[in-house]
Design a protein around this motif. Structure first.
Motif, PDB file in Angstrom:
ATOM      1  N   ASP A   1       0.832  -1.250  -0.077  1.00  0.00           N
ATOM      2  CA  ASP A   1      -0.107   0.152   0.001  1.00  0.00           C
ATOM      3  C   ASP A   1       0.850   1.423  -0.014  1.00  0.00           C
ATOM      4  O   ASP A   1       2.154   1.040   0.413  1.00  0.00           O
ATOM      5  CB  ASP A   1      -0.722  -0.174   1.209  1.00  0.00           C
TER       6      ASP A   1
ATOM      7  N   ASP B   1      -0.203   5.035   0.837  1.00  0.00           N
ATOM      8  CA  ASP B   1      -0.449   6.141   2.031  1.00  0.00           C
ATOM      9  C   ASP B   1      -0.453   5.468   3.344  1.00  0.00           C
ATOM     10  O   ASP B   1      -0.957   4.363   3.608  1.00  0.00           O
ATOM     11  CB  ASP B   1      -1.796   6.730   1.831  1.00  0.00           C
ATOM     12  N   GLY B   2       0.186   5.907   4.267  1.00  0.00           N
ATOM     13  CA  GLY B   2       0.473   5.168   5.626  1.00  0.00           C
ATOM     14  C   GLY B   2       1.323   4.164   5.710  1.00  0.00           C
ATOM     15  O   GLY B   2       1.407   3.570   6.637  1.00  0.00           O
TER      16      GLY B   2
ATOM     17  N   GLU C   1      -9.849   5.228   4.435  1.00  0.00           N
ATOM     18  CA  GLU C   1      -8.853   5.141   3.693  1.00  0.00           C
ATOM     19  C   GLU C   1      -8.960   3.671   2.862  1.00  0.00           C
ATOM     20  O   GLU C   1      -8.964   2.687   3.601  1.00  0.00           O
ATOM     21  CB  GLU C   1      -7.386   4.849   4.501  1.00  0.00           C
TER      22      GLU C   1
ATOM     23  N   GLU D   1      -0.261  -3.299   4.801  1.00  0.00           N
ATOM     24  CA  GLU D   1      -1.505  -2.344   4.814  1.00  0.00           C
ATOM     25  C   GLU D   1      -1.305  -1.780   6.171  1.00  0.00           C
ATOM     26  O   GLU D   1      -1.140  -2.419   7.339  1.00  0.00           O
ATOM     27  CB  GLU D   1      -2.772  -3.046   4.593  1.00  0.00           C
ATOM     28  N   ASN D   2      -1.749  -0.701   6.269  1.00  0.00           N
ATOM     29  CA  ASN D   2      -2.110   0.279   7.369  1.00  0.00           C
ATOM     30  C   ASN D   2      -3.713   0.510   7.853  1.00  0.00           C
ATOM     31  O   ASN D   2      -4.070   0.683   8.841  1.00  0.00           O
ATOM     32  CB  ASN D   2      -1.426   1.530   7.249  1.00  0.00           C
ATOM     33  N   ALA D   3      -4.536   0.239   6.903  1.00  0.00           N
ATOM     34  CA  ALA D   3      -5.913   0.669   7.082  1.00  0.00           C
ATOM     35  C   ALA D   3      -6.757  -0.636   7.041  1.00  0.00           C
ATOM     36  O   ALA D   3      -6.539  -1.645   6.300  1.00  0.00           O
ATOM     37  CB  ALA D   3      -6.390   1.692   5.740  1.00  0.00           C
TER      38      ALA D   3
HETATM   39 MG    MG Z   1      -2.897   3.111   3.531  1.00  0.00          MG
END
Ligand code: MG
Length: 246
Positions: free
Chosen positions: A27, A29-30, A63, A186-188
């Motif tokens: 991923d 973003d983040g 997100e 992944e962060n979301a």
């Molecule tokens: Mg993300």
């Protein structure tokens, strides 16, 4: 959760006999960039300008959805307005401008070391994002030189954003491997759901305000508290993956 338990759990629920990881679907973003604070600020500004009530926190939960999906959802719920595809593209352009005006976001600490560990293990790195934020996508090769090849999935490639498995299935397809030969980073929560639904071994990383338990609830096989922690654990995780048998 130990690495061995996470892998055993994954093999049990998927019915796979072993893991032969060829690609990491990563991923943006983040994960590559510490960009979520500015994204949520830009979203709130766009909504306020259009008279739609919202909080910053809710955008952490959206997100992974495409920009158009978020805009259509918020305008419908907040103003009873049905947004056309063309209107969504225009509004997403405004949001992108607000994001850029907030200044350059930093690369995520620990991500370069993570990518290096994957490269050393001969695991291909594939970008998988629903984002069309060109100012950020253009920086990937300067911040992470040589880490990503031509196989990339962005908002331009997907019809349905996360939590649909489509982005991650496309990532595996582009890499020429099966989803069960991929790990997802992944962060979301919606992104974790997408990776899990695609059948990939899904690693959650809590780089924002969302707690670890929410990523496990979304289907993460294992969760790390930062990209630095993931980078540190990765050689052992890769070794455990190689040894694992159902
Ligand atoms: Mg993300």
């Amino acid at each position: 959760m130990t690495e061995q338990n996470a892998i055993a759990g994954y093999l049990k629920t998927t019915g796979n006999k072993s893991l032969d990881i060829k690609a990491a679907l990563i991923d943006n973003d983040g994960v590559l960039f510490d960009s979520m604070k500015n994204h949520t600020r830009a979203w709130v500004k766009l909504m306020k300008k259009n008279g739609i009530k919202c909080t910053r926190d809710e955008f952490y939960l959206y997100e992974g959805m495409t920009g158009s999906e978020i805009i259509k959802k918020k305008f419908k719920e907040g103003a009873g307005k049905v947004i056309t595809d063309a209107e969504a593209v225009a509004l997403y352009g405004v949001k992108g401008r607000y994001f850029t005006e907030l200044g350059e976001v930093p690369a995520m600490p620990g991500t370069m070391a993570t990518l290096e560990a994957l490269k050393a293990a001969n695991i291909e790195r594939v970008l998988v994002t629903g984002s069309m934020q060109q100012s950020l996508l253009d920086r990937i090769d300067t911040e992470y030189p040589g880490m990503f090849g031509e196989h990339r999935v962005t908002g331009h490639d997907v019809r349905r954003g996360k939590p649909s498995p489509e982005p991650y299935l496309k990532g595996a397809l582009k890499a020429g491997v099966q989803p069960n030969q991929c790990i997802v980073i992944e962060n979301a929560p919606l992104g974790v759901q997408a990776g899990h639904a695609a059948g990939c071994f899904t690693i959650g990383v809590t780089t924002g305000p969302i707690p670890e338990k929410d990523l496990y609830k979304a289907g993460a096989d294992i969760v790390y508290p930062s990209m630095e922690a993931l980078a540190q654990a990765l050689p052992a995780l890769i070794e455990a993956i190689k040894q694992a048998k159902a």
